[in-house]
Design a protein around this motif. Structure first.
Motif, mmCIF file in Angstrom:
data_model
loop_
_atom_site.group_PDB
_atom_site.id
_atom_site.type_symbol
_atom_site.label_atom_id
_atom_site.label_comp_id
_atom_site.label_asym_id
_atom_site.label_seq_id
_atom_site.Cartn_x
_atom_site.Cartn_y
_atom_site.Cartn_z
ATOM 1 N N ASN A 1 70.236 49.455 7.856
ATOM 2 C CA ASN A 1 70.281 49.554 9.325
ATOM 3 C C ASN A 1 71.706 49.761 9.814
ATOM 4 O O ASN A 1 71.948 50.513 10.769
ATOM 5 N N LYS A 2 72.651 49.076 9.164
ATOM 6 C CA LYS A 2 74.057 49.249 9.556
ATOM 7 C C LYS A 2 74.492 50.697 9.340
ATOM 8 O O LYS A 2 75.216 51.270 10.174
ATOM 9 N N ASN A 3 74.052 51.311 8.244
ATOM 10 C CA ASN A 3 74.395 52.715 7.989
ATOM 11 C C ASN A 3 73.775 53.636 9.033
ATOM 12 O O ASN A 3 74.388 54.634 9.446
ATOM 13 N N ASP A 4 72.544 53.308 9.471
ATOM 14 C CA ASP A 4 71.919 54.105 10.542
ATOM 15 C C ASP A 4 72.722 54.007 11.835
ATOM 16 O O ASP A 4 72.891 55.002 12.559
ATOM 17 N N MET A 5 73.232 52.822 12.128
ATOM 18 C CA MET A 5 74.049 52.649 13.338
ATOM 19 C C MET A 5 75.352 53.417 13.243
ATOM 20 O O MET A 5 75.868 53.914 14.247
ATOM 21 N N ALA A 6 75.893 53.521 12.036
ATOM 22 C CA ALA A 6 77.135 54.278 11.863
ATOM 23 C C ALA A 6 76.917 55.764 12.115
ATOM 24 O O ALA A 6 77.843 56.479 12.513
ATOM 25 N N GLU A 7 75.689 56.241 11.905
ATOM 26 C CA GLU A 7 75.397 57.669 12.080
ATOM 27 C C GLU A 7 75.045 58.024 13.519
ATOM 28 O O GLU A 7 74.974 59.212 13.853
ATOM 29 N N THR A 8 74.792 57.042 14.363
ATOM 30 C CA THR A 8 74.274 57.322 15.708
ATOM 31 C C THR A 8 75.254 56.963 16.823
ATOM 32 O O THR A 8 74.840 56.720 17.948
ATOM 33 N N ASP A 9 76.533 56.878 16.521
ATOM 34 C CA ASP A 9 77.557 56.611 17.546
ATOM 35 C C ASP A 9 77.294 55.301 18.296
ATOM 36 O O ASP A 9 77.486 55.210 19.515
ATOM 37 N N THR A 10 76.851 54.300 17.554
ATOM 38 C CA THR A 10 76.569 53.011 18.188
ATOM 39 C C THR A 10 77.832 52.377 18.751
ATOM 40 O O THR A 10 77.827 51.829 19.862
ATOM 41 N N VAL A 11 78.917 52.463 17.999
ATOM 42 C CA VAL A 11 80.166 51.829 18.438
ATOM 43 C C VAL A 11 80.652 52.448 19.742
ATOM 44 O O VAL A 11 81.121 51.740 20.645
#
Length: 762
Positions: A307-317
């Motif tokens: 899930n963390k890797n998915d967040m890294a791909e979707t401009d979550t930060v």
């Protein structure tokens, strides 16, 4: 010039000067291109030079831009700029950053608005025909939808300038349009827009302006149209109602999913359905209660790597950065908790810095409710060396120092002291820490409370060369006084490490050793097993530091420390750090006349150094080789042994074949014509004629020994006693008398982690 004479074409680019663009935020790089045609012989047949320039536009340059980083990026990406011009690039960028825009008014060109673009409702499923204009006029007498259709068909005709003249002759059509606009414009915005668009087409030509004036089209303009306002407010209210209902639906649905995700198998199914991407899209909403739920869901999901890797791909930060800071306390708190989970990833930490979270988090250190979360995230960011220097450009360090001093004698939070330890590892940060009475206050607290973590901060500060290191002269006595006492071992280690970092020329180490009777302590703690390895290692590093002084080196040699070091070397021979630091002590000892003879004549240190010449650790080999070079320079016997060992090492495979007589094909060549072996029972190293041919390199009587081989390989001339004259260099870029410690012996070891995991359990 004949074509057959041409060999090839060469092109050479020569860099020139740098300048700033006179009006834009850009750099101008001047360079010269030289093209030459070479003939068959390689001579230039034809040449031409051309001066060129390249403009580097700096769209990202703003008052908050990091000039140093931008300058390095410009130099790396533009090959026309030499790396040596980095300071000049920084100066020009600084000028551009602070240059004010010209105050004089430029001559403005008249700006003509664009024609209105086609709007929704203009599309038709039939083609308008000028011959059917009467049918279109009939539609203007029907209901509103038919009126809109008729006006739209007439508009399609009016958009063709060829039809305007004929439409002008049709007074019935124009009159009907004007009447409908005057009477029915309040009933439909689309109808009013379409009819006004028709008259707009006429207004594009000055000869039709009288027509528009005649029908008083402009008199209908009312910017305070209450009917339009009501329609807008009604539509907006309807939209907001739908949006509220949609957000309520989303909240209930997401809360349901959040409850179901307590089962990890169900959560895995959600992940397979791309739940992370859907949640990240929802972060664009403005409803704070919905955002609290979404961010909480993301925080729960973020503990799993996938899930963390998915967040890294979707401009979550990037989307979370917009929520920091915010007035909704619960939303801010859960957002910081999610960022804390994500900050364990190196790439996401880098993204947090890129989106500007560092100054935002720094300002939140003043908020007591969010301080601990912000500090933990900043602590993780400070773990990366590339980001440590950025803290110097915020007010983070002054705030951290204030927090330290506000603690008084209470136990400090582990996050706070760990954060300070990381920040002190950067030179610029260390200078800010020492500003004012910073170092004095730190030292006072550390010595009063015997706090090893606070002393760790001081130790990291002491490792940096420059003005901050000279400030420690006033505290050498205080630090030395802690070593002889029965203090906690961790605290003594940090005090020893701090003292070992103080390579200050003006410091009288002999006086310090005598005043505080440190020599017995140092000698006693060299015995294997007498203390923890960390303390013993710091003692060795301390001996290496004080050995830079002639009188201190002599004092230590007389006390019998050298045999103790050799004994420790035997016990810790598998620990590269111990070996490197002990060899460095020998390196310092052989520099001084008073201790050189002790090392060479009275100990077996050279023999151990010869054994370590070919250690697998490059740093040990480096220190060892330079120490042996100095020994060989001053002692002929050891010099011969050293050179023989070097020669034996370089030829080990060949010598092994000779000694074992495994050269089957070359067996007859191992004996002379009389059948006697060449070696005749002697040492093979005493027969250099076996290794060289008499072609002028060596003389017939074998006067050139294997030393020539080493010097020939190294490219050095033969100095006195057959050794390279460059042996007086210490191998660290320093000449004798000004050596530096090996890279593994600074205030903290490269393999020693800071307090990265200190608060991991929290």
């Amino acid at each position: 010039m004949q074509a057959d004479d041409v060999r090839y074409l060469t092109r050479k680019v020569k860099g020139g000067s740098l300048d700033v663009h006179p009006t834009e935020k850009a750099l101008v790089v001047h360079y010269e291109v030289e093209a030459r045609i070479l003939g068959q012989t390689g001579d230039a047949m034809l040449g031409e030079r051309k001066s060129c320039q390249k403009i580097i536009r700096l769209k990202s340059l703003s008052p908050n831009t990091d000039i140093g980083s931008l300058a390095r990026k410009v130099v790396e990406e533009c090959r026309l700029i030499s790396p040596s011009k980095l300071p000049e690039v920084e100066q020009l960028l600084f000028y551009l950053q602070n240059r004010k825009s010209p105050t004089e008014k430029k001559e403005k060109k008249p700006i003509k608005p664009r024609d209105p673009t086609p709007f929704e409702g203009m599309e038709l499923d039939e083609e308008a025909n000028i011959n059917s204009i009467d049918d279109y006029v009939e539609l203007l007498y029907e209901d509103v939808p038919e009126k809109i259709r008729g006006a739209t068909l007439i508009l399609h005709l009016a958009r063709n300038p060829d039809n305007l003249e004929e439409l002008l002759q049709n007074e019935t059509a124009l009159g009907a349009l004007a009447r409908v606009l005057r009477e029915d414009w309040k009933q439909s915005v689309d109808l009013a827009t379409t009819i006004i668009y028709i008259f707009f087409c006429f207004s594009s030509f000055i000869q039709f302006h009288g027509l528009i004036t005649y029908y008083k089209i402009g008199a209908l303009y009312d910017p305070e149209n209450q009917n339009l306002k009501k329609e807008y407010e009604k539509a907006l209210k309807k939209y907001q109602g739908l949006l509220t209902k949609q957000e309520q639906l989303l909240r209930v649905a997401l809360y349901l999913l959040l409850n179901l995700s307590e089962d990890t198998r169900t959560e895995l199914k959600m992940r397979n359905k791309n739940i992370v991407h859907l949640l990240v899209k929802t972060l664009d909403r403005d409803n704070e209660e919905l955002l609290v739920l979404v961010v909480s869901f993301l925080k729960k999901l973020s503990i799993f790597l996938e899930n963390k890797n998915d967040m890294a791909e979707t401009d979550t930060v990037e989307k979370l950065a917009k929520l920091v800071p915010c007035e909704h306390e619960d939303l801010l708190n859960v957002t910081l908790r999610l960022l804390l989970n994500l900050s364990f990833d190196t790439g996401l930490r880098s993204k947090m810095v890129q989106v500007g979270l560092l100054p935002k988090l720094t300002t939140m250190l003043g908020d007591e409710t969010q301080r601990h979360l912000a500090m933990r995230i900043l602590y993780h960011i400070s773990m990366d060396d590339r980001f440590k220097s950025m803290f110097a450009y915020t007010d983070c360090i002054p705030q951290m120092m204030k927090m330290l001093f506000d603690c008084g004698e209470e136990r400090m939070d582990p996050e706070l002291i760990s954060f300070c330890i990381n920040l002190a590892a950067n030179k610029r940060n260390a200078q800010l820490i020492c500003e004012g009475n910073g170092l004095k206050m730190l030292m006072k607290r550390a010595l009063k409370l015997k706090d090893p973590l606070m002393m760790k901060v001081i130790r990291n500060v002491s490792q940096h060369d420059g003005p901050s290191k000279n400030l420690f002269i006033d505290y050498v006595g205080d630090l030395a006084a802690q070593i002889g006492q029965n203090e906690e071992e961790e605290f003594v280690i940090e005090c020893l490490g701090t003292l070992a970092n103080l390579t200050i020329p003006d410091l009288d180490w002999e006086l310090v050793l005598k005043e505080y009777n440190l020599v017995p302590f140092l000698k006693d703690h060299l015995k294997p097993g007498c203390a923890e390895d960390d303390l013993v290692l710091e003692v060795v590093i301390m001996i290496g530091t004080v050995s830079m002084d002639d009188s201190c080196a002599a004092m230590l040699a007389k006390s019998g420390i050298i045999p103790a070091l050799i004994e420790l070397l035997n016990a810790q021979q598998e620990d590269d750090e111990f070996v490197c630091q002990i060899v460095y002590v020998f390196y310092q000892m052989v520099f001084h006349q008073a201790t050189r003879e002790v090392i060479i004549k009275e100990t077996q240190a050279p023999a151990y150094l010869i054994d370590l010449m070919h250690d697998k650790n490059a740093e040990i080999r480096k220190v060892c080789d330079n120490t042996l070079d100095i020994i060989a320079e001053y002692d002929e016997e050891w010099g011969r042994k050293i050179q023989n060992e070097k020669f034996r090492w370089h030829n080990s495979q060949w010598l092994e074949m000779v000694e074992n007589r495994q050269m089957d094909e070359a067996e007859p060549f191992m004996y002379s014509d009389e059948g006697e072996p060449f070696l005749q029972g002697g040492d093979i190293l005493e027969r250099p004629d076996l290794f060289y041919s008499a072609d002028g390199i060596i003389t017939a009587d074998s006067a050139i020994s294997p030393e020539f081989f080493t010097d020939f390989q190294n490219g050095d001339f033969i100095g006195p006693q057959g050794f390279p004259s460059s042996a007086v260099s210490d191998g660290f870029g320093q000449v004798a008398g000004g050596p530096l410690r090996p890279t593994t012996a600074y205030g903290f070891r490269p393999d020693e982690q800071y307090y990265y995991s200190y608060s991991a359990s929290r």
